[in-house]
Design an enzyme around this catalytic site. Structure first.
Site, PDB file in Angstrom:
ATOM      1  N   GLU A   1      13.201   3.464  10.821  1.00 37.11           N
ATOM      2  CA  GLU A   1      13.340   2.731   9.863  1.00 37.11           C
ATOM      3  C   GLU A   1      12.602   3.439   8.084  1.00 37.11           C
ATOM      4  OE1 GLU A   1       9.150  -0.198   8.182  1.00 37.11           O
ATOM      5  OE2 GLU A   1       9.614   0.188  10.087  1.00 37.11           O
TER       6      GLU A   1
ATOM      7  N   ASP B   1       8.595   0.177  12.608  1.00 36.41           N
ATOM      8  CA  ASP B   1       7.230  -0.210  13.015  1.00 36.41           C
ATOM      9  C   ASP B   1       7.008  -1.781  13.689  1.00 36.41           C
ATOM     10  OD1 ASP B   1       6.050   2.450  11.155  1.00 36.41           O
ATOM     11  OD2 ASP B   1       6.103   0.849   9.814  1.00 36.41           O
TER      12      ASP B   1
ATOM     13  N   TYR C   1      21.603   2.297 -18.261  1.00 36.57           N
ATOM     14  CA  TYR C   1      21.904   2.266 -19.674  1.00 36.57           C
ATOM     15  C   TYR C   1      22.745   2.612 -20.157  1.00 36.57           C
ATOM     16  CZ  TYR C   1      17.280   4.551 -17.906  1.00 36.57           C
ATOM     17  OH  TYR C   1      16.020   5.032 -17.230  1.00 36.57           O
TER      18      TYR C   1
END
Length: 358
Positions: free
Chosen positions: A186, A239, A100
Protein backbone atom coordinates in the site's frame (compact mmCIF):
# COMPACT_ATOMS: atom_id res chain seq x y z
CA UNK A 1 28.99 -10.55 -13.67
CA UNK A 2 27.20 -10.37 -10.34
CA UNK A 3 25.55 -13.55 -9.13
CA UNK A 4 21.76 -13.69 -9.29
CA UNK A 5 20.02 -13.35 -5.91
CA UNK A 6 19.20 -16.65 -4.30
CA UNK A 7 15.97 -16.88 -2.33
CA UNK A 8 14.37 -19.68 -0.32
CA UNK A 9 14.55 -23.30 -1.41
CA UNK A 10 11.89 -24.90 -3.59
CA UNK A 11 10.09 -26.36 -0.55
CA UNK A 12 9.37 -22.84 0.71
CA UNK A 13 7.20 -22.15 -2.33
CA UNK A 14 5.16 -25.38 -2.24
CA UNK A 15 1.97 -23.73 -0.96
CA UNK A 16 2.42 -20.80 -3.36
CA UNK A 17 2.90 -23.20 -6.27
CA UNK A 18 -0.28 -25.06 -5.36
CA UNK A 19 -2.15 -21.76 -5.12
CA UNK A 20 -0.92 -20.76 -8.55
CA UNK A 21 -1.97 -24.12 -9.96
CA UNK A 22 -5.49 -23.61 -8.61
CA UNK A 23 -5.64 -20.13 -10.17
CA UNK A 24 -4.54 -21.45 -13.55
CA UNK A 25 -7.09 -24.26 -13.32
CA UNK A 26 -9.81 -21.68 -12.59
CA UNK A 27 -8.70 -19.69 -15.64
CA UNK A 28 -9.06 -22.76 -17.84
CA UNK A 29 -12.54 -23.40 -16.46
CA UNK A 30 -13.45 -19.76 -16.95
CA UNK A 31 -14.47 -19.52 -13.28
CA UNK A 32 -14.72 -16.48 -11.02
CA UNK A 33 -10.94 -16.28 -10.63
CA UNK A 34 -10.42 -16.05 -14.34
CA UNK A 35 -10.66 -12.29 -14.70
CA UNK A 36 -12.85 -12.25 -17.79
CA UNK A 37 -11.76 -10.12 -20.71
CA UNK A 38 -15.17 -9.16 -22.09
CA UNK A 39 -16.34 -5.59 -22.60
CA UNK A 40 -20.02 -6.13 -22.03
CA UNK A 41 -21.98 -4.25 -19.42
CA UNK A 42 -22.95 -6.12 -16.28
CA UNK A 43 -25.58 -5.56 -13.65
CA UNK A 44 -23.37 -3.79 -11.04
CA UNK A 45 -20.82 -6.37 -10.06
CA UNK A 46 -19.24 -9.46 -11.61
CA UNK A 47 -17.00 -11.66 -9.49
CA UNK A 48 -14.84 -12.42 -12.52
CA UNK A 49 -14.38 -8.77 -13.48
CA UNK A 50 -15.25 -6.40 -10.66
CA UNK A 51 -17.44 -3.33 -10.56
CA UNK A 52 -19.22 -2.78 -13.85
CA UNK A 53 -21.43 -0.14 -15.39
CA UNK A 54 -25.14 -0.81 -15.32
CA UNK A 55 -26.98 -0.85 -18.63
CA UNK A 56 -29.57 1.71 -17.50
CA UNK A 57 -28.16 4.28 -15.10
CA UNK A 58 -28.74 7.91 -14.22
CA UNK A 59 -27.23 10.22 -16.84
CA UNK A 60 -26.54 13.92 -16.90
CA UNK A 61 -27.06 16.13 -19.94
CA UNK A 62 -24.57 18.84 -20.87
CA UNK A 63 -26.15 21.39 -23.22
CA UNK A 64 -24.64 24.18 -25.27
CA UNK A 65 -27.71 26.40 -24.77
CA UNK A 66 -27.88 26.09 -20.99
CA UNK A 67 -26.19 28.74 -18.85
CA UNK A 68 -25.64 26.12 -16.18
CA UNK A 69 -23.63 23.79 -18.38
CA UNK A 70 -22.37 25.86 -21.30
CA UNK A 71 -18.83 26.16 -19.89
CA UNK A 72 -18.59 22.43 -19.25
CA UNK A 73 -19.87 21.79 -22.78
CA UNK A 74 -17.20 24.11 -24.21
CA UNK A 75 -14.45 22.44 -22.18
CA UNK A 76 -15.55 18.99 -23.36
CA UNK A 77 -15.38 20.16 -26.98
CA UNK A 78 -11.96 21.70 -26.43
CA UNK A 79 -10.53 18.51 -24.94
CA UNK A 80 -12.21 16.41 -27.65
CA UNK A 81 -10.48 18.54 -30.30
CA UNK A 82 -7.14 18.01 -28.54
CA UNK A 83 -7.76 14.26 -28.43
CA UNK A 84 -8.57 14.29 -32.15
CA UNK A 85 -5.23 15.96 -32.92
CA UNK A 86 -3.35 13.49 -30.72
CA UNK A 87 -4.96 10.50 -32.42
CA UNK A 88 -4.45 11.93 -35.91
CA UNK A 89 -0.76 12.62 -35.26
CA UNK A 90 -0.26 9.39 -33.28
CA UNK A 91 1.22 11.31 -30.37
CA UNK A 92 0.50 11.19 -26.65
CA UNK A 93 -0.02 13.74 -23.92
CA UNK A 94 -0.47 13.53 -20.17
CA UNK A 95 -3.45 14.94 -18.34
CA UNK A 96 -1.04 17.50 -16.89
CA UNK A 97 0.02 18.54 -20.42
CA UNK A 98 -3.60 19.17 -21.34
CA UNK A 99 -4.22 21.22 -18.21
CA UNK A 100 -1.24 23.48 -18.92
CA UNK A 101 -2.35 24.24 -22.48
CA UNK A 102 -4.77 26.69 -20.86
CA UNK A 103 -4.63 26.46 -17.07
CA UNK A 104 -6.66 29.66 -16.61
CA UNK A 105 -9.50 28.31 -18.73
CA UNK A 106 -9.60 24.90 -17.01
CA UNK A 107 -9.12 26.32 -13.53
CA UNK A 108 -7.93 23.11 -11.85
CA UNK A 109 -6.41 19.78 -12.82
CA UNK A 110 -9.47 18.04 -11.38
CA UNK A 111 -11.69 19.65 -14.02
CA UNK A 112 -9.52 18.17 -16.77
CA UNK A 113 -9.35 14.75 -15.08
CA UNK A 114 -13.13 14.57 -14.69
CA UNK A 115 -13.80 15.57 -18.30
CA UNK A 116 -11.32 13.00 -19.63
CA UNK A 117 -13.01 10.30 -17.52
CA UNK A 118 -16.42 11.43 -18.84
CA UNK A 119 -15.21 11.27 -22.45
CA UNK A 120 -13.64 7.84 -21.94
CA UNK A 121 -16.88 6.59 -20.40
CA UNK A 122 -19.07 8.22 -23.04
CA UNK A 123 -17.07 6.71 -25.91
CA UNK A 124 -16.57 3.43 -24.01
CA UNK A 125 -12.87 3.29 -24.79
CA UNK A 126 -9.88 3.11 -22.44
CA UNK A 127 -8.17 6.40 -21.71
CA UNK A 128 -4.99 5.26 -23.47
CA UNK A 129 -7.06 4.87 -26.69
CA UNK A 130 -7.64 8.63 -26.43
CA UNK A 131 -3.82 9.01 -26.46
CA UNK A 132 -3.92 10.52 -22.98
CA UNK A 133 -1.51 9.18 -20.39
CA UNK A 134 -1.27 9.69 -16.66
CA UNK A 135 1.95 10.59 -14.90
CA UNK A 136 2.96 7.49 -12.98
CA UNK A 137 3.65 7.65 -9.26
CA UNK A 138 4.05 3.91 -8.65
CA UNK A 139 7.27 1.93 -8.18
CA UNK A 140 8.30 -1.62 -9.06
CA UNK A 141 11.19 -3.83 -7.92
CA UNK A 142 12.21 -7.45 -8.22
CA UNK A 143 12.50 -10.17 -10.81
CA UNK A 144 11.21 -8.43 -13.94
CA UNK A 145 12.65 -7.26 -17.26
CA UNK A 146 10.88 -5.54 -20.14
CA UNK A 147 11.36 -3.18 -23.07
CA UNK A 148 9.59 0.18 -23.16
CA UNK A 149 7.88 1.53 -26.25
CA UNK A 150 10.94 3.61 -27.24
CA UNK A 151 13.22 0.57 -27.04
CA UNK A 152 14.65 1.27 -23.57
CA UNK A 153 15.53 -1.98 -21.79
CA UNK A 154 14.46 -1.99 -18.16
CA UNK A 155 15.80 -4.44 -15.60
CA UNK A 156 14.03 -4.16 -12.27
CA UNK A 157 16.35 -5.27 -9.51
CA UNK A 158 16.08 -6.31 -5.87
CA UNK A 159 18.36 -3.47 -4.78
CA UNK A 160 17.61 -0.47 -2.60
CA UNK A 161 16.30 1.59 -5.55
CA UNK A 162 13.05 0.80 -7.36
CA UNK A 163 12.03 1.55 -10.95
CA UNK A 164 9.22 3.99 -11.75
CA UNK A 165 6.11 2.43 -13.28
CA UNK A 166 6.07 3.34 -17.03
CA UNK A 167 3.64 5.98 -18.28
CA UNK A 168 2.58 3.88 -21.26
CA UNK A 169 1.88 0.35 -20.03
CA UNK A 170 0.34 -0.64 -23.34
CA UNK A 171 3.65 0.07 -25.06
CA UNK A 172 5.89 -2.18 -22.94
CA UNK A 173 6.82 -5.56 -24.41
CA UNK A 174 9.03 -8.62 -23.95
CA UNK A 175 8.20 -8.98 -20.28
CA UNK A 176 10.32 -11.65 -18.61
CA UNK A 177 10.09 -12.94 -15.03
CA UNK A 178 10.56 -16.08 -12.97
CA UNK A 179 8.71 -14.56 -10.00
CA UNK A 180 6.74 -16.87 -7.72
CA UNK A 181 4.43 -14.07 -6.57
CA UNK A 182 3.61 -10.37 -6.89
CA UNK A 183 3.26 -8.34 -3.68
CA UNK A 184 1.35 -5.06 -3.84
CA UNK A 185 2.39 -2.79 -0.96
CA UNK A 186 0.00 0.00 0.00
CA UNK A 187 2.46 2.63 1.18
CA UNK A 188 5.76 3.88 -0.17
CA UNK A 189 7.32 3.94 3.33
CA UNK A 190 6.60 0.22 3.84
CA UNK A 191 7.78 -0.57 0.30
CA UNK A 192 11.08 1.21 0.93
CA UNK A 193 11.51 -0.49 4.30
CA UNK A 194 11.12 -3.90 2.64
CA UNK A 195 13.75 -2.92 0.07
CA UNK A 196 16.09 -1.76 2.85
CA UNK A 197 15.55 -5.07 4.67
CA UNK A 198 16.55 -6.90 1.45
CA UNK A 199 13.15 -8.63 1.42
CA UNK A 200 13.16 -8.93 -2.39
CA UNK A 201 16.44 -10.84 -2.40
CA UNK A 202 15.51 -13.01 0.56
CA UNK A 203 12.20 -13.98 -1.07
CA UNK A 204 13.56 -14.10 -4.63
CA UNK A 205 12.20 -14.64 -7.20
CA UNK A 206 9.38 -12.16 -6.60
CA UNK A 207 8.03 -8.77 -7.70
CA UNK A 208 6.97 -5.87 -5.48
CA UNK A 209 4.81 -2.94 -6.56
CA UNK A 210 3.53 0.11 -4.71
CA UNK A 211 0.99 2.66 -5.88
CA UNK A 212 1.98 4.96 -2.99
CA UNK A 213 -1.51 4.90 -1.51
CA UNK A 214 -4.51 5.02 -3.82
CA UNK A 215 -3.04 3.60 -7.05
CA UNK A 216 -2.85 5.63 -10.22
CA UNK A 217 -4.12 4.18 -13.48
CA UNK A 218 -0.69 3.07 -14.71
CA UNK A 219 0.08 1.09 -11.56
CA UNK A 220 -3.26 -0.71 -11.87
CA UNK A 221 -2.62 -1.38 -15.57
CA UNK A 222 0.82 -2.79 -14.76
CA UNK A 223 -0.52 -5.14 -12.09
CA UNK A 224 -3.21 -6.30 -14.51
CA UNK A 225 -0.65 -6.81 -17.30
CA UNK A 226 1.59 -8.88 -15.02
CA UNK A 227 -1.35 -11.04 -13.99
CA UNK A 228 -2.53 -11.55 -17.58
CA UNK A 229 1.01 -12.31 -18.78
CA UNK A 230 2.22 -14.69 -16.07
CA UNK A 231 -0.73 -15.72 -13.84
CA UNK A 232 1.42 -15.58 -10.73
CA UNK A 233 -0.32 -15.18 -7.34
CA UNK A 234 -0.99 -11.53 -6.50
CA UNK A 235 -1.13 -10.44 -2.85
CA UNK A 236 -1.76 -7.12 -1.11
CA UNK A 237 -0.14 -5.76 2.02
CA UNK A 238 -2.21 -2.89 3.40
CA UNK A 239 -2.93 -1.23 6.73
CA UNK A 240 -5.59 -2.91 8.85
CA UNK A 241 -7.93 0.03 8.45
CA UNK A 242 -10.86 0.97 6.17
CA UNK A 243 -8.62 3.09 3.93
CA UNK A 244 -6.25 0.18 3.33
CA UNK A 245 -9.17 -2.14 2.58
CA UNK A 246 -10.54 0.42 0.12
CA UNK A 247 -7.23 0.51 -1.73
CA UNK A 248 -7.14 -3.29 -1.84
CA UNK A 249 -10.67 -3.33 -3.28
CA UNK A 250 -9.61 -0.93 -6.04
CA UNK A 251 -6.92 -3.37 -7.20
CA UNK A 252 -9.22 -6.39 -6.95
CA UNK A 253 -12.63 -5.03 -7.95
CA UNK A 254 -12.09 -1.54 -9.35
CA UNK A 255 -13.47 1.87 -8.51
CA UNK A 256 -16.82 3.42 -9.35
CA UNK A 257 -15.21 6.26 -11.33
CA UNK A 258 -13.48 3.73 -13.63
CA UNK A 259 -16.11 0.98 -13.58
CA UNK A 260 -16.53 1.25 -17.37
CA UNK A 261 -12.96 -0.05 -17.71
CA UNK A 262 -12.92 -2.64 -14.91
CA UNK A 263 -12.15 -5.51 -17.28
CA UNK A 264 -8.82 -3.82 -18.15
CA UNK A 265 -7.84 -2.87 -14.61
CA UNK A 266 -8.91 -5.45 -12.04
CA UNK A 267 -7.32 -8.65 -10.77
CA UNK A 268 -10.12 -10.65 -9.09
CA UNK A 269 -7.65 -13.45 -8.27
CA UNK A 270 -5.77 -11.13 -5.90
CA UNK A 271 -5.60 -12.13 -2.21
CA UNK A 272 -5.39 -10.19 1.06
CA UNK A 273 -2.09 -11.17 2.70
CA UNK A 274 -2.01 -8.64 5.52
CA UNK A 275 -2.23 -6.81 7.76
CA UNK A 276 -5.33 -8.73 8.85
CA UNK A 277 -7.32 -7.43 11.85
CA UNK A 278 -7.25 -10.98 13.25
CA UNK A 279 -3.42 -10.88 13.13
CA UNK A 280 -3.41 -8.04 15.66
CA UNK A 281 -4.85 -10.24 18.41
CA UNK A 282 -3.07 -13.39 17.24
CA UNK A 283 0.33 -11.70 17.42
CA UNK A 284 -0.44 -9.81 20.63
CA UNK A 285 0.35 -6.45 19.08
CA UNK A 286 0.50 -3.96 22.00
CA UNK A 287 -2.65 -1.92 22.39
CA UNK A 288 -0.69 1.33 22.48
CA UNK A 289 0.37 0.57 18.88
CA UNK A 290 -3.29 0.58 17.77
CA UNK A 291 -5.45 3.55 16.77
CA UNK A 292 -9.16 4.05 17.60
CA UNK A 293 -11.51 4.12 14.61
CA UNK A 294 -12.85 7.60 13.86
CA UNK A 295 -16.44 8.28 12.81
CA UNK A 296 -15.18 8.65 9.27
CA UNK A 297 -13.45 5.25 9.52
CA UNK A 298 -16.63 3.64 10.81
CA UNK A 299 -18.64 5.18 7.98
CA UNK A 300 -16.15 3.90 5.39
CA UNK A 301 -16.17 0.43 6.96
CA UNK A 302 -19.98 0.30 6.94
CA UNK A 303 -19.99 1.39 3.30
CA UNK A 304 -17.54 -1.36 2.26
CA UNK A 305 -19.50 -4.02 4.14
CA UNK A 306 -22.60 -3.12 2.10
CA UNK A 307 -20.91 -3.54 -1.26
CA UNK A 308 -22.07 -6.47 -3.43
CA UNK A 309 -18.63 -8.06 -3.80
CA UNK A 310 -18.29 -8.52 -0.02
CA UNK A 311 -20.99 -11.22 -0.22
CA UNK A 312 -18.44 -13.22 -2.26
CA UNK A 313 -15.77 -12.73 0.39
CA UNK A 314 -16.96 -14.15 3.75
CA UNK A 315 -13.41 -14.20 5.15
CA UNK A 316 -12.93 -10.53 4.27
CA UNK A 317 -16.27 -9.75 5.91
CA UNK A 318 -15.21 -11.52 9.10
CA UNK A 319 -11.97 -9.53 9.25
CA UNK A 320 -13.89 -6.27 8.86
CA UNK A 321 -16.34 -7.35 11.53
CA UNK A 322 -13.41 -7.98 13.86
CA UNK A 323 -12.25 -4.42 13.19
CA UNK A 324 -15.73 -3.04 13.79
CA UNK A 325 -16.09 -4.96 17.05
CA UNK A 326 -12.71 -3.87 18.39
CA UNK A 327 -13.20 -0.28 17.17
CA UNK A 328 -9.45 -0.23 16.55
CA UNK A 329 -7.23 -0.05 13.47
CA UNK A 330 -3.51 -0.61 12.92
CA UNK A 331 -0.88 0.49 10.46
CA UNK A 332 1.59 -2.05 9.10
CA UNK A 333 4.24 -0.23 11.15
CA UNK A 334 2.56 -1.52 14.32
CA UNK A 335 4.48 -4.76 13.74
CA UNK A 336 7.70 -2.95 14.61
CA UNK A 337 6.52 -3.05 18.22
CA UNK A 338 7.33 -6.79 18.06
CA UNK A 339 10.75 -6.21 16.49
CA UNK A 340 12.19 -3.70 14.05
CA UNK A 341 12.36 -6.22 11.16
CA UNK A 342 9.41 -8.42 12.16
CA UNK A 343 7.51 -7.64 8.95
CA UNK A 344 10.24 -8.78 6.57
CA UNK A 345 11.90 -11.44 8.73
CA UNK A 346 8.89 -13.24 10.26
CA UNK A 347 5.46 -11.98 9.26
CA UNK A 348 5.61 -12.02 5.45
CA UNK A 349 7.79 -15.16 5.06
CA UNK A 350 5.43 -17.14 7.31
CA UNK A 351 2.36 -15.85 5.49
CA UNK A 352 3.82 -16.83 2.14
CA UNK A 353 5.15 -20.21 3.25
CA UNK A 354 2.03 -21.41 5.07
CA UNK A 355 -0.71 -19.80 2.96
CA UNK A 356 -1.80 -17.07 5.38
CA UNK A 357 -3.88 -15.16 2.85
CA UNK A 358 -7.64 -14.82 2.35
Amino acid sequence: MAAAPVGPGAAFFEVLDRHRASLVAALRRGGPEAGAQGTRLASRFEDSVGLQMVAHCTTRKIKSNSLKSVKKFALILKILSMIYKLVQSNTYATKRDIYYTDSQLFGTQTVVDDIINDISCMLRVPRRSLHILSTSKGLIAGNLRYIEEDGTKVHCSCGATAVAVPSNIQGIRNLITDAKFLLIVEKDATFQRLLDDDFCNKMSPCIMVTGKGVPDLNTRLLVKKLWDSFHIPVFTLVDADPHGIEIMCIYKYGSRSMSFEAHNLTVPAMRWLGLLPSDIKRLNVPRDSLIPLTKRDQGKLDSILKRPYITCQPFWRREMEIMAESKMKAEIQALTSLSSDYLSRVYLPNKLKFGGWI
